[in-house]
Scaffold this motif. Structure first.
Motif, mmCIF file in Angstrom:
data_model
loop_
_atom_site.group_PDB
_atom_site.id
_atom_site.type_symbol
_atom_site.label_atom_id
_atom_site.label_comp_id
_atom_site.label_asym_id
_atom_site.label_seq_id
_atom_site.Cartn_x
_atom_site.Cartn_y
_atom_site.Cartn_z
ATOM 1 N N TRP A 178 0.845 -1.230 -0.044
ATOM 2 C CA TRP A 178 -0.145 0.069 -0.290
ATOM 3 C C TRP A 178 1.091 1.197 0.024
ATOM 4 C CZ3 TRP A 178 -0.807 3.883 3.921
ATOM 5 C CH2 TRP A 178 -1.820 4.818 3.246
ATOM 6 N N ARG A 209 1.834 2.013 -3.505
ATOM 7 C CA ARG A 209 0.973 2.312 -4.804
ATOM 8 C C ARG A 209 -0.293 2.859 -4.239
ATOM 9 N NH1 ARG A 209 1.346 -3.937 -7.204
ATOM 10 N NH2 ARG A 209 3.409 -3.887 -7.714
ATOM 11 N N ARG A 210 -0.578 2.692 -2.911
ATOM 12 C CA ARG A 210 -1.658 3.520 -2.117
ATOM 13 C C ARG A 210 -3.114 2.823 -3.138
ATOM 14 N NH1 ARG A 210 0.000 7.720 0.928
ATOM 15 N NH2 ARG A 210 2.090 7.333 1.406
ATOM 16 N N ARG A 211 -3.101 1.498 -3.148
ATOM 17 C CA ARG A 211 -4.030 0.888 -3.856
ATOM 18 C C ARG A 211 -5.257 0.565 -2.766
ATOM 19 N NH1 ARG A 211 -3.201 -0.136 -9.159
ATOM 20 N NH2 ARG A 211 -1.897 1.312 -9.999
#
Length: 660
Positions: free
Chosen positions: A187, A190-192
């Motif tokens: 996370w 990529r901060r998904r």
């Protein structure tokens, strides 16, 4: 144009085979491109995990139940489970994940193969999760086999390989830790949302498994702060604040866990400040220090009584203030007893390796900001939850309390040598090394071999007492149950025994009522039935053999007035005056002669029982409750019963000295 095929039939067949192989290559290449590439390092990791599974499988397959195992299995077999049971506090532990697994596996009763399979599957899953974490965080690097080997071989995790009730909280917590760290790092890259949700899910798994799980949240914060921020502390904290979705979710999970844990506690664990110094010293210097090097290499078996480590101490554990015979007992509790010289050598090697790494690489020891606080917090939790009961030395030398250090240590070793992919910082060679001499490759390999060899010795020596089926010294609980099973196999039909507490060496009185046959041996029903009243009952002696039950005590009533009968009991209420009996859970013995089968209604104090009687000369036994000074009896229709006398005391095998 194709060349003409040779006239030789064999050569012609070989030529056609080569053409077919050549024609099939493009199709195979297309399929291969769609499959994930498995490198040599991953295959080596699989081999290491397989080797661990073989060794631990040997340990697990020949092990047996101990202490809490009987409690969980009894609840499941007796059907005393539910939502409240899943979320109950078990000696201050909140572990709904473990209880959920116990609810499924516990239905197997005493079929050890089911529990061994469960343990092995959890262990392999945790090992795979460790490798996935290392692979995702650091890439396909051969060096990752070092931290993986540390986790796989570590003696810290050995108790979970032979002790089911330890495995159901230890391995799910490790899986939760590895999964949460993996998803959190993904996370951060990529901060998904899926990775963030994965972090929350694995953290929830960890929180539902083990009381140490709240320490996972500071680990995740440390990873963000140390590797995924840079610059002055103010700028680092600002970057940390931008990761607020993670901290909001983790904060809510942690707050919910703490609130639930507090709501389930009834009694606080006892604590004594005088236990703290010795516990910290022994835990850190001996147990943790030797464990990091593959120790402790030797164990001291403790199955009960006063622990000689603190027998002469002024700080006496609470359990020793009563009878020492009632302390623990029943099972091979092995305490780490690492030789002092090897402990000192272990710390010398650890310190030298750490200093050498610091002297040649910048940022290589950032991970100590996680490892050191985590280890100290583990020691504090052991003190808070276990030290005062059985003593600081028992708590400090129980390696199962430090099993999670193997999981955190695997991450720490990798982070000290490799850069986390996507991180803003990581180990870098110093421009001017403070120590110019690199570690000799031969020395590194020798240390690795010594660690694995020492871990193997520690593992085998810990496991062997668990395999002692009939050794009353090494494993009293197992020897007792094995004898009970042999005794039942020699009898036909259901055997009815008095439901009286087992000796402390088999079941600690602290766990009452789980020290009774109706609980501890619940999986043996219906072959074994434990009751609190009946005629001609039997009892299990201290070895687990079936013996006639009796109450060896003097008469408590005057002789009856009916010649050759004593007290004649028929349909009219008959009262027998007895010497006053104080409350204490005593059994009442009535020797009787009945003219037919029937039943007798018995009232002692505020307790009423209907006891079946048989024609002829027999002995009636029943458990009383409260104080009383008379026994009232009423026989069923057409039944006449002669009562010889009334005796009150503890049930023992006939001919055995009654307990004090």
């Amino acid at each position: 144009m194709n060349e003409p095929l040779p006239a030789d039939p064999v050569a012609r067949l070989l030529g056609r085979a080569r053409e077919r192989v050549a024609a099939s290559r493009p199709a195979r290449s297309r399929v291969a491109r769609r499959l994930p590439r498995v490198g040599t390092t991953t295959w080596l990791a699989v081999a290491l995990i397989g080797a661990q599974a073989l060794l631990r499988g040997w340990a697990t397959s020949r092990s047996w139940f101990m202490w809490d195992d009987y409690i969980f299995i009894a609840d499941v077999v007796r059907g005393e489970t539910g939502v409240g049971w899943l979320f109950r506090s078990h000696f201050s532990l909140l572990q709904p994940v473990g209880f959920a697994m116990a609810l499924l596996v516990g239905k197997a009763g005493f079929a050890w193969w089911a529990y061994a399979t469960h343990i092995l599957l959890m262990q392999v899953a945790a090992s795979v999760a460790c490798w996935v974490m290392l692979r995702v965080l650091f890439g396909d690097r051969r060096l990752l086999l070092v931290p993986l080997t540390f986790y796989l071989a570590s003696p810290f995790t050995v108790p979970g390989s032979v002790w089911w009730s330890v495995a159901i909280y230890q391995y799910p917590f490790h899986i939760g830790l590895f999964g949460a760290v993996t998803c959190h790092v993904v996370w951060l890259r990529r901060r998904r949302p899926p990775a963030l949700l994965g972090t929350f899910a694995f953290t929830a798994l960890a929180l539902g498994s083990y009381i140490k799980a709240p320490l996972l949240v500071p680990v995740l914060v440390g990873i963000s702060l140390l590797w995924f921020t840079a610059g002055p502390w103010r700028e680092r904290l600002r970057d940390l604040g931008r990761q607020w979705p993670a901290w909001l979710g983790l904060g809510l999970l942690l707050a919910g866990y703490v609130a639930l844990w507090l709501s389930r506690q009834t009694d606080a664990p006892p604590r004594q400040a005088c236990e703290a110094p010795r516990l910290v010293e022994t835990s850190v210097l001996e147990t943790i220090g030797s464990g990091l090097a593959g120790g402790p290499w030797s164990w001291r078996l403790w199955t009960g009584g006063i622990d000689p480590f603190i027998a002469a101490s002024d700080c006496a554990p609470l359990a020793y203030r009563g009878s020492p015979d009632l302390v623990v007992g029943g099972a091979p509790q092995s305490l780490a007893t690492a030789p002092l010289a090897l402990v000192a050598l272990s710390w010398v090697v650890i310190v030298l390796l750490v200093v050498h790494r610091w002297a040649r690489h910048r940022n290589a020891l950032l991970v100590l900001w996680i490892l050191v606080p985590y280890g100290l917090a583990s020691v504090v939790l052991v003190f808070a939850g276990r030290a005062a009961t059985f003593g600081s030395q028992v708590g400090a030398r129980e390696v199962r309390y430090f099993a999670d250090l193997a999981a955190v240590g695997a991450f720490g070793i990798a982070a000290a040598f490799l850069t986390i992919r996507g991180a803003r910082t990581g180990p870098e060679p110093r421009e001017v090394p403070r120590i110019t001499l690199p570690l000799p490759t031969g020395l590194v390999r020798t240390l690795g071999v010594l660690f694995v060899a020492g871990s193997l010795v520690s593992t085998v020596t810990y496991v062997l007492p668990w395999h002692a089926r009939d050794d009353e010294t090494a494993f009293p609980e197992r020897a007792f149950v094995a004898q009970v099973e042999r005794s039942l196999a020699q009898r036909e039909g259901t055997v009815t025994v008095a439901d009286v507490p087992f000796p402390p060496k088999v079941a600690n009185p602290v766990i009452a009522p789980y020290n009774l046959p109706s609980r501890k041996l619940a999986p043996l029903a219906p072959k074994l039935r434990a009751v609190t009243q009946g005629t001609d009952l039997e009892v299990l002696d201290q070895q687990g053999r079936l013996r006639p039950a009796t109450v060896e005590a003097g008469p408590r009533a005057a002789p009856g007035e009916v010649e050759n009968c004593g007290y004649l009991v028929q349909q009219a209420r008959r009262t027998i005056e007895v010497a006053e009996v104080v409350p204490g859970g005593f059994w009442v013995r009535l020797d009787y002669l009945a003219n037919a089968d029937g039943f007798v209604d018995v009232t002692v104090g505020d307790m009423f029982r209907r006891v079946e009687v048989e024609s002829g000369l027999h002995t009636m036994l029943f458990l009383s409750d409260g104080d009383f000074s008379e026994v009232e009896l009423v026989a069923s229709a057409n039944l006449s019963v002669c009562i010889d006398n009334v005796r009150v005391g503890f049930v023992t095998p006939r001919g055995q000295e009654p307990p004090a």
